[in-house]
Design a protein around this motif. Sequence first.
Motif, PDB file in Angstrom:
ATOM      1  N   LEU A 167       1.280  -1.371  -0.317  1.00 45.18           N
ATOM      2  CA  LEU A 167      -0.264   0.141   0.036  1.00 45.18           C
ATOM      3  C   LEU A 167       0.518   1.257   0.135  1.00 45.18           C
ATOM      4  O   LEU A 167       0.504   2.349  -0.655  1.00 45.18           O
ATOM      5  N   SER A 168       1.998   1.230   0.861  1.00 42.82           N
ATOM      6  CA  SER A 168       2.702   2.378   0.731  1.00 42.82           C
ATOM      7  C   SER A 168       3.589   2.103  -1.002  1.00 42.82           C
ATOM      8  O   SER A 168       3.946   4.302  -0.781  1.00 42.82           O
ATOM      9  N   ARG A 169       3.866   1.474  -1.643  1.00 45.46           N
ATOM     10  CA  ARG A 169       4.334   1.916  -2.933  1.00 45.46           C
ATOM     11  C   ARG A 169       3.201   1.956  -3.496  1.00 45.46           C
ATOM     12  O   ARG A 169       3.317   2.348  -4.998  1.00 45.46           O
ATOM     13  N   GLY A 170       2.068   2.022  -3.931  1.00 47.49           N
ATOM     14  CA  GLY A 170       0.729   2.077  -4.251  1.00 47.49           C
ATOM     15  C   GLY A 170      -0.046   1.612  -4.968  1.00 47.49           C
ATOM     16  O   GLY A 170      -0.620   1.618  -5.532  1.00 47.49           O
ATOM     17  N   GLU A 171       0.338   0.147  -4.210  1.00 44.20           N
ATOM     18  CA  GLU A 171       0.220  -0.971  -5.076  1.00 44.20           C
ATOM     19  C   GLU A 171      -1.649  -0.956  -4.417  1.00 44.20           C
ATOM     20  O   GLU A 171      -1.631  -0.933  -3.358  1.00 44.20           O
ATOM     21  N   LYS A 172      -2.552  -1.910  -5.351  1.00 45.66           N
ATOM     22  CA  LYS A 172      -3.950  -2.423  -4.654  1.00 45.66           C
ATOM     23  C   LYS A 172      -3.324  -3.488  -4.162  1.00 45.66           C
ATOM     24  O   LYS A 172      -2.555  -4.236  -4.644  1.00 45.66           O
ATOM     25  N   VAL A 173      -4.411  -4.165  -3.241  1.00 49.02           N
ATOM     26  CA  VAL A 173      -4.098  -5.210  -1.743  1.00 49.02           C
ATOM     27  C   VAL A 173      -5.418  -5.765  -2.698  1.00 49.02           C
ATOM     28  O   VAL A 173      -5.612  -5.658  -2.174  1.00 49.02           O
ATOM     29  N   THR A 174      -5.779  -6.881  -3.782  1.00 46.27           N
ATOM     30  CA  THR A 174      -6.850  -7.597  -3.246  1.00 46.27           C
ATOM     31  C   THR A 174      -6.997  -9.176  -2.702  1.00 46.27           C
ATOM     32  O   THR A 174      -5.861  -9.625  -3.309  1.00 46.27           O
ATOM     33  N   LEU A 175      -7.659  -9.265  -1.718  1.00 49.46           N
ATOM     34  CA  LEU A 175      -8.116 -10.544  -1.504  1.00 49.46           C
ATOM     35  C   LEU A 175      -8.761 -11.560  -1.995  1.00 49.46           C
ATOM     36  O   LEU A 175     -10.450 -10.432  -1.402  1.00 49.46           O
ATOM     37  N   VAL A 176      -9.387 -12.345  -2.674  1.00 50.65           N
ATOM     38  CA  VAL A 176     -10.463 -12.405  -3.385  1.00 50.65           C
ATOM     39  C   VAL A 176     -11.335 -13.318  -2.838  1.00 50.65           C
ATOM     40  O   VAL A 176     -11.124 -14.157  -1.385  1.00 50.65           O
ATOM     41  N   GLY A 177     -12.173 -12.690  -3.475  1.00 45.36           N
ATOM     42  CA  GLY A 177     -13.682 -12.991  -1.661  1.00 45.36           C
ATOM     43  C   GLY A 177     -14.254 -12.229  -1.023  1.00 45.36           C
ATOM     44  O   GLY A 177     -14.683 -11.944  -0.115  1.00 45.36           O
ATOM     45  N   PHE A 178     -12.553 -11.626  -0.340  1.00 42.67           N
ATOM     46  CA  PHE A 178     -13.050 -10.913   0.569  1.00 42.67           C
ATOM     47  C   PHE A 178     -13.183  -9.688   0.689  1.00 42.67           C
ATOM     48  O   PHE A 178     -13.497  -8.675   1.319  1.00 42.67           O
ATOM     49  N   GLY A 179     -11.993  -8.924  -0.418  1.00 45.31           N
ATOM     50  CA  GLY A 179     -11.721  -7.699  -0.702  1.00 45.31           C
ATOM     51  C   GLY A 179     -11.157  -6.868  -0.736  1.00 45.31           C
ATOM     52  O   GLY A 179      -9.948  -8.000  -1.073  1.00 45.31           O
ATOM     53  N   SER A 180     -10.519  -5.726  -1.292  1.00 50.48           N
ATOM     54  CA  SER A 180      -9.231  -4.841  -1.500  1.00 50.48           C
ATOM     55  C   SER A 180      -8.915  -3.727  -0.902  1.00 50.48           C
ATOM     56  O   SER A 180     -10.450  -3.379  -0.346  1.00 50.48           O
ATOM     57  N   PHE A 181      -8.336  -3.584  -0.719  1.00 49.30           N
ATOM     58  CA  PHE A 181      -7.857  -2.774  -0.614  1.00 49.30           C
ATOM     59  C   PHE A 181      -7.014  -1.085  -1.250  1.00 49.30           C
ATOM     60  O   PHE A 181      -6.560  -1.724  -2.435  1.00 49.30           O
ATOM     61  N   GLU A 182      -6.804  -0.062  -0.656  1.00 52.60           N
ATOM     62  CA  GLU A 182      -6.073   1.111  -1.937  1.00 52.60           C
ATOM     63  C   GLU A 182      -5.847   1.866  -1.612  1.00 52.60           C
ATOM     64  O   GLU A 182      -6.437   2.231  -0.692  1.00 52.60           O
ATOM     65  N   VAL A 183      -4.934   3.004  -1.920  1.00 53.50           N
ATOM     66  CA  VAL A 183      -4.620   4.210  -1.238  1.00 53.50           C
ATOM     67  C   VAL A 183      -5.371   5.079  -1.862  1.00 53.50           C
ATOM     68  O   VAL A 183      -4.623   5.295  -3.383  1.00 53.50           O
ATOM     69  N   LYS A 184      -6.346   6.319  -1.359  1.00 53.82           N
ATOM     70  CA  LYS A 184      -6.558   6.743  -2.050  1.00 53.82           C
ATOM     71  C   LYS A 184      -6.298   8.191  -1.652  1.00 53.82           C
ATOM     72  O   LYS A 184      -5.986   8.233  -0.197  1.00 53.82           O
ATOM     73  N   GLU A 185      -6.400   9.211  -1.828  1.00 52.58           N
ATOM     74  CA  GLU A 185      -5.584  11.191  -1.405  1.00 52.58           C
ATOM     75  C   GLU A 185      -6.855  11.994  -1.091  1.00 52.58           C
ATOM     76  O   GLU A 185      -7.633  11.796  -2.593  1.00 52.58           O
ATOM     77  N   ARG A 186      -7.245  12.236  -0.744  1.00 49.54           N
ATOM     78  CA  ARG A 186      -8.512  13.077  -0.819  1.00 49.54           C
ATOM     79  C   ARG A 186      -7.321  14.306  -0.692  1.00 49.54           C
ATOM     80  O   ARG A 186      -7.345  14.557  -0.139  1.00 49.54           O
ATOM     81  N   ALA A 187      -8.459  15.406  -1.099  1.00 46.11           N
ATOM     82  CA  ALA A 187      -8.343  16.835  -1.582  1.00 46.11           C
ATOM     83  C   ALA A 187      -8.405  17.743  -0.263  1.00 46.11           C
ATOM     84  O   ALA A 187      -8.519  17.292   0.614  1.00 46.11           O
ATOM     85  N   PRO A 188      -7.366  18.941  -0.705  1.00 48.23           N
ATOM     86  CA  PRO A 188      -7.409  19.433   0.807  1.00 48.23           C
ATOM     87  C   PRO A 188      -9.259  20.353   0.738  1.00 48.23           C
ATOM     88  O   PRO A 188      -9.770  20.348  -0.832  1.00 48.23           O
ATOM     89  N   ARG A 189      -9.322  20.830   1.489  1.00 51.38           N
ATOM     90  CA  ARG A 189     -11.004  21.176   1.969  1.00 51.38           C
ATOM     91  C   ARG A 189     -10.683  21.935   3.077  1.00 51.38           C
ATOM     92  O   ARG A 189     -10.456  22.068   3.934  1.00 51.38           O
ATOM     93  N   THR A 190     -11.879  23.025   3.355  1.00 53.83           N
ATOM     94  CA  THR A 190     -11.972  24.035   4.195  1.00 53.83           C
ATOM     95  C   THR A 190     -13.094  23.478   5.044  1.00 53.83           C
ATOM     96  O   THR A 190     -14.376  22.705   5.499  1.00 53.83           O
ATOM     97  N   GLY A 191     -12.529  23.604   6.721  1.00 50.04           N
ATOM     98  CA  GLY A 191     -13.688  22.587   7.687  1.00 50.04           C
ATOM     99  C   GLY A 191     -13.999  23.475   8.694  1.00 50.04           C
ATOM    100  O   GLY A 191     -13.720  24.408   8.641  1.00 50.04           O
ATOM    101  N   PHE A 192     -14.968  23.423   9.674  1.00 51.67           N
ATOM    102  CA  PHE A 192     -14.943  24.282  10.379  1.00 51.67           C
ATOM    103  C   PHE A 192     -14.412  23.793  12.400  1.00 51.67           C
ATOM    104  O   PHE A 192     -14.284  22.740  12.623  1.00 51.67           O
ATOM    105  N   ASN A 193     -14.185  24.364  12.698  1.00 49.74           N
ATOM    106  CA  ASN A 193     -13.371  24.168  14.475  1.00 49.74           C
ATOM    107  C   ASN A 193     -14.871  24.334  14.573  1.00 49.74           C
ATOM    108  O   ASN A 193     -15.211  24.908  15.667  1.00 49.74           O
ATOM    109  N   PRO A 194     -15.379  23.352  15.479  1.00 49.19           N
ATOM    110  CA  PRO A 194     -16.187  23.148  16.470  1.00 49.19           C
ATOM    111  C   PRO A 194     -16.551  24.036  17.151  1.00 49.19           C
ATOM    112  O   PRO A 194     -17.217  24.217  17.782  1.00 49.19           O
ATOM    113  N   ALA A 195     -15.157  24.083  18.031  1.00 51.14           N
ATOM    114  CA  ALA A 195     -15.162  24.618  19.877  1.00 51.14           C
ATOM    115  C   ALA A 195     -15.534  26.407  19.424  1.00 51.14           C
ATOM    116  O   ALA A 195     -15.522  26.921  19.889  1.00 51.14           O
ATOM    117  N   THR A 196     -14.597  26.763  18.278  1.00 53.65           N
ATOM    118  CA  THR A 196     -14.822  28.445  18.172  1.00 53.65           C
ATOM    119  C   THR A 196     -15.196  28.547  16.894  1.00 53.65           C
ATOM    120  O   THR A 196     -15.925  29.863  16.367  1.00 53.65           O
TER     121      THR A 196
END
Length: 89
Positions: free
Chosen positions: A36-65
């Motif tokens: 996964l750290s090399r960017g490869e997808k790991v597939t376990l047939v019948g169980f599922g697959s794991f892959e790394v995805k990148e989340r874009a930067p976004r604007t959020g809110f500090n719930p306290a302030t």
Amino acid sequence: MNKANLIERASAAAGASKKDTGEILNAILSEMAAALSRGEKVTLVGFGSFEVKERAPRTGFNPATMEEMEIPALKTVFFKAGKNLKESL
């Protein structure tokens, strides 16, 4: 279920020692993390697959302030359940 429970059940099902099963599980998890750290997808047939995805930067809110804050881009692991796992649920 935690890692110790998984090792215990897998060793009983395979008829192997807990020590050997634990070492094998650690090796499998280590190889999966390395792939996964090399960017490869790991597939376990019948169980599922794991892959790394990148989340874009976004604007959020500090719930306290309620101030706007910038949440930086990040990489995260995404899991998609396989057909057999979905059917067993």
